[in-house]
Every structure is written in C-alpha cells, then in structure tokens.
Design a protein around this motif. Structure first.
Motif, PDB file in Angstrom:
ATOM      1  N   ARG A  75       0.860  -1.190   0.000  1.00  0.00           N
ATOM      2  CA  ARG A  75       0.000   0.000   0.000  1.00  0.00           C
ATOM      3  C   ARG A  75       0.887   1.227   0.000  1.00  0.00           C
ATOM      4  NH1 ARG A  75      -5.336   0.686   3.839  1.00  0.00           N
ATOM      5  NH2 ARG A  75      -6.294   2.371   2.648  1.00  0.00           N
ATOM      6  N   GLU A  80       1.875  -3.481   4.409  1.00  0.00           N
ATOM      7  CA  GLU A  80       0.924  -3.363   5.511  1.00  0.00           C
ATOM      8  C   GLU A  80       0.506  -4.757   5.983  1.00  0.00           C
ATOM      9  OE1 GLU A  80      -3.507  -1.488   6.460  1.00  0.00           O
ATOM     10  OE2 GLU A  80      -2.786  -1.677   4.406  1.00  0.00           O
ATOM     11  N   ARG A 254     -12.084  -3.694  18.400  1.00  0.00           N
ATOM     12  CA  ARG A 254     -11.664  -2.658  17.445  1.00  0.00           C
ATOM     13  C   ARG A 254     -10.972  -1.507  18.178  1.00  0.00           C
ATOM     14  NH1 ARG A 254     -13.361  -2.559  12.266  1.00  0.00           N
ATOM     15  NH2 ARG A 254     -13.231  -0.287  12.234  1.00  0.00           N
ATOM     16  N   LEU A 259      -8.516   0.582  15.558  1.00  0.00           N
ATOM     17  CA  LEU A 259      -8.974   0.620  14.170  1.00  0.00           C
ATOM     18  C   LEU A 259      -9.899   1.813  13.959  1.00  0.00           C
ATOM     19  CD1 LEU A 259      -9.818  -3.180  13.613  1.00  0.00           C
ATOM     20  CD2 LEU A 259      -7.775  -1.958  12.863  1.00  0.00           C
ATOM     21  N   SER A 260      -9.670   2.544  12.898  1.00  0.00           N
ATOM     22  CA  SER A 260     -10.546   3.665  12.571  1.00  0.00           C
ATOM     23  C   SER A 260     -11.862   3.116  11.995  1.00  0.00           C
ATOM     24  CB  SER A 260      -9.871   4.583  11.549  1.00  0.00           C
ATOM     25  OG  SER A 260      -9.722   3.919  10.303  1.00  0.00           O
ATOM     26  N   LYS A 263     -11.788   1.275   8.589  1.00  0.00           N
ATOM     27  CA  LYS A 263     -10.964   0.082   8.409  1.00  0.00           C
ATOM     28  C   LYS A 263     -11.748  -1.185   8.752  1.00  0.00           C
ATOM     29  CE  LYS A 263      -6.239   1.784   8.890  1.00  0.00           C
ATOM     30  NZ  LYS A 263      -4.944   1.579   9.598  1.00  0.00           N
ATOM     31  N   ASP A 264     -11.439  -2.255   8.018  1.00  0.00           N
ATOM     32  CA  ASP A 264     -12.065  -3.550   8.287  1.00  0.00           C
ATOM     33  C   ASP A 264     -11.434  -4.195   9.516  1.00  0.00           C
ATOM     34  OD1 ASP A 264     -13.639  -3.302   6.005  1.00  0.00           O
ATOM     35  OD2 ASP A 264     -12.131  -4.283   4.734  1.00  0.00           O
ATOM     36  N   ASN A 266      -9.324  -6.680  11.617  1.00  0.00           N
ATOM     37  CA  ASN A 266      -8.132  -7.498  11.363  1.00  0.00           C
ATOM     38  C   ASN A 266      -8.042  -8.619  12.397  1.00  0.00           C
ATOM     39  OD1 ASN A 266      -7.442  -6.028  13.607  1.00  0.00           O
ATOM     40  ND2 ASN A 266      -5.640  -5.047  12.694  1.00  0.00           N
TER      41      ASN A 266
END
Length: 412
Positions: A75, A80, A254, A259-260, A263-264, A266
C-alpha cells in the motif's frame, strides 16, 4: 383375502426358485444401487456426528476472538500487515475493557505442539500440545475432568506449577498409577498433576487427548517464542444475549486494535454454532452426490427388474391362460406378478442395506469417524427399493392381467 395373498406369495416364491440365476443377478443389480446410496449416506452421517462431537467441545453459547489469517499487502510502497497476531497485552486489554453482562472471558495460547513429557525415568514422544490457560478456559471450551479438579483463581494468580493432562496420559506415561498429584517434567520444569481431562478422541488423525494445560503466565515464562498468538474465548450465560455480546466484543476489540471506523476488522470472531454449521453444510453436497449415484444405479436396476418380469410373463403365458380359464380374475393375476416383483425388489433392498452399512462402518472405522446407525439412509433405501418394485412391476402385472385366456392357452 389373506388366504389369497398367502397363495400369491407361495406362487411368487416358487417362480423365483425356478428362475434362481436370473433372480440373483437382478437382486445384485438392485443391491448395488442401494449399497451405493446407503454406504455414502452412512459415511456422511458418521462425518456429521464426528464434526458435531468435535466442535461441540468449543462450549455452548461461546465465541472466540482470534487471528483471522496471516498475510500482508502493498500500500503506497509500504508493506501493511492486514491481520496481525493478537498479542498478550491486547488480549489482557480486551479482557479488562470487555464488561458485557453475564459473560466470562478466557485467554489462552498454544505454547507448542511438540513437547516431550517426562515422568520419573519414562518420557513420551515429542507430540504433546502444551496450552497456557486461565481459570475460565475449561468452562468456556466445554472441557471437563474425569478425575481431579480444574484450575482455581489462586492457581492462576499465583502461577502455581500445576497442570491438567489429557486422557491419553492415563494409557501411556501415567499408566497403572493414579495420575493425581504425580509430578511430571516439561522443559525441565516440574508440574503437579491436579486433573485429567475426559476423553475427546481424534479429529482427522489429530488426537485431542495429548495435551497438557498449564497456567498462562507459567507457560509464557517457559515458552518465549516470538509472535505468540493469543485467543480469547467468551461464554455468555444466556443464549438470547449472544448476538449483542458479540457486537459489544467486536467494538471493544476494534478499540483495542485502534482501528478507525473506515478500516475492516483485522481479527476474527467465530461463534461455536456458526463454525459447525458451515462445515456441516459441506456434507450436504456429499449426500446429494450419493443420491445421484444411487438413483442412476437404481434406474438401471429398475429396467433389469422390469425386463425379468416381462420375460416371466411371456414364459408363463400358458399358465396365465390356465388360471384365467379356471376363473382367475384380472386383479388376481396382476396381484400375483406384482407380489413377485415386490419380493425381488425388497430382497435386493435388504441385501443393499446390509452391504451399505457394512461398507460405511468399515470406512468410518478406517478414518476414525464416530459411527452411527443411519436410520435415515435405511428408511430412504427401503422406500427406494419399494418404489423401484412398484414401478418395475406395474407394467408386467398389467400385461399379464390383460392376456386373452384363449390366446394364452394356444401359446407354445
């Protein structure tokens, strides 16, 4: 009526005896189709039963949070990490922040799958799994002890060198002794056995009973490999709260992962019932395949059975003429041939059911599946063989009943 039925059965058996070779071949053709159907359905039933038993051990009303998969992507010239490991600080942070009502959270990790265990002068092969756990692990995983006890909060907080062993240790390393309070050695550390797990069996050749549970902090001190991945298991006391508990756990994890909103995830959340439902859905295709194979073979056996009955009608034309001349009705003649067809069809079905169950049992035993008597497959086979007999016997029976007695008596 019963006397007439009994007489027709007697005549049908006599006719079958006079055409023994032809009957045996027809029975075998029917049996092959039924065997294919019952055999495959038996193996599918054994597979479903095995999977149900194995994954039910995850525990009722539970879900796990773990690493989804390990991969990366490019990315903007940077590499990433999409699904990083769940580290111990993250697992602890989740447990501290997650406070949904009527839930309890367990943290665990697999320290190694190749441990060598020693007891006195004896040692095992390096094939034992060591799992670092807390006091809630067994309850959340649906595990029970056959003897001894589970870890207490005192054991976990004080990092006691206690352990719980799988049932295979009673058959091997700790054979002929009472395992409780015996001292075993793992990586040079001495552990006291406080419990033995109930037998779980094997899944696809991997034994579930060659594992040792030890307190999580003790496991972390003994096994210091980099990038250790941790799993959180959450049990919900009331099933109706499971969906809300999962949603709350998702948002909590999350935040732990920072995580924003765009974002998915993870990480993965796996429900105990979803996991087995996904796997069992695959077995439906195996069941469908067995029906296709069975139907194709049974179609051939139907044609063979119809053929033998048509030939039988032709060969016994004079007999039919005599019967009609003596006053036999059309329904009586038709019923006689119909009974004969049913006997051959059900005999083929019975042979096929026995062979199918035997083959299914042999396959299930060979690949270590939990065998169950496939009542559904037996019912399907019985119904199928009965349907085959009706379809195959209908035309010859009608043909025999419609023969003209005068013309039949002239037949040479």
């Amino acid at each position: 009526m019963f006397k007439l039925f009994r007489e027709n059965v007697r005549i049908a058996i006599g006719s079958i005896r006079t055409q023994l070779l032809r009957t045996i071949l027809t029975v075998l053709i029917i049996a092959i189709g039924i065997t294919a159907l019952v055999g495959i359905l038996t193996v599918v039933s054994a597979l479903e039963n095995t999977l149900s038993s194995d994954f039910a051990s995850m525990g009722a009303n539970t879900f796990n949070i773990n690493r989804y998969e390990s991969n990366t992507r490019q990315r903007g010239g940077e590499r990433e990490i999409i699904n990083p490991i769940i580290s111990y600080p993250q697992a602890v942070a989740f447990k501290n922040k997650y406070s949904y009502p009527l839930t309890q959270t367990s943290i665990s990790f697999t320290a190694t799958s190749t441990a060598e265990i020693k007891f006195e002068a004896t040692k095992t092969d390096p094939e034992n799994k060591i799992v670092g756990v807390d006091e809630y692990f067994m309850a959340n995983s649906g595990l029970e002890t056959s003897s001894g006890r589970n870890f207490t909060e005192f054991d976990i907080k004080n990092n006691t060198y206690n352990c719980i062993v799988g049932s295979d240790f009673e058959k091997g390393l700790l054979k002929d002794v009472n395992p409780i309070d015996k001292i075993i050695s793992i990586r040079g550390a001495k552990f006291k056995v406080i419990g033995v797990l109930k037998e779980k069996g094997s899944t696809f050749g991997n034994s579930q009973d060659l594992r040792v549970l030890i307190p999580i902090q003790v496991a972390r001190s003994l096994f210091t490999a980099p990038n250790i991945n941790y799993t959180m298991s959450i049990m919900v006391s009331k099933k109706e709260l499971l969906d809300q508990a999962i949603d709350n756990a998702n948002s909590t994890m999350r935040r732990v992962r920072k995580l924003s909103p765009v974002k998915d995830n993870n990480f993965a959340i796996v429900r105990s019932d979803d996991l087995i439902n996904k796997i069992l859905s695959i077995t439906q295709y195996l069941g469908l395949a067995s029906w296709v194979i069975g139907i194709i073979t049974i179609l051939g056996s139907s044609i063979a059975l119809m053929n033998i009955m048509i030939v039988s009608v032709t060969e016994r034309t004079r007999e039919i003429g005599v019967r009609k001349a003596l006053g036999a009705k059309k329904t009586t003649v038709a019923f006689q041939f119909f009974i004969e067809t049913l006997l051959i069809g059900q005999l083929g079905g019975l042979v096929g059911i026995i062979l199918g169950i035997a083959i299914g049992y042999a396959i299930a035993t060979a690949i270590d599946f939990v065998f169950v008597i496939p009542w559904g497959a037996i019912s399907a086979a019985f119904l199928t063989s009965f349907t085959v007999a009706i379809i195959s016997g209908l035309y010859p029976a009608i043909k025999a009943s419609k023969l003209d007695p005068i013309e039949a008596l002239r037949y040479e």
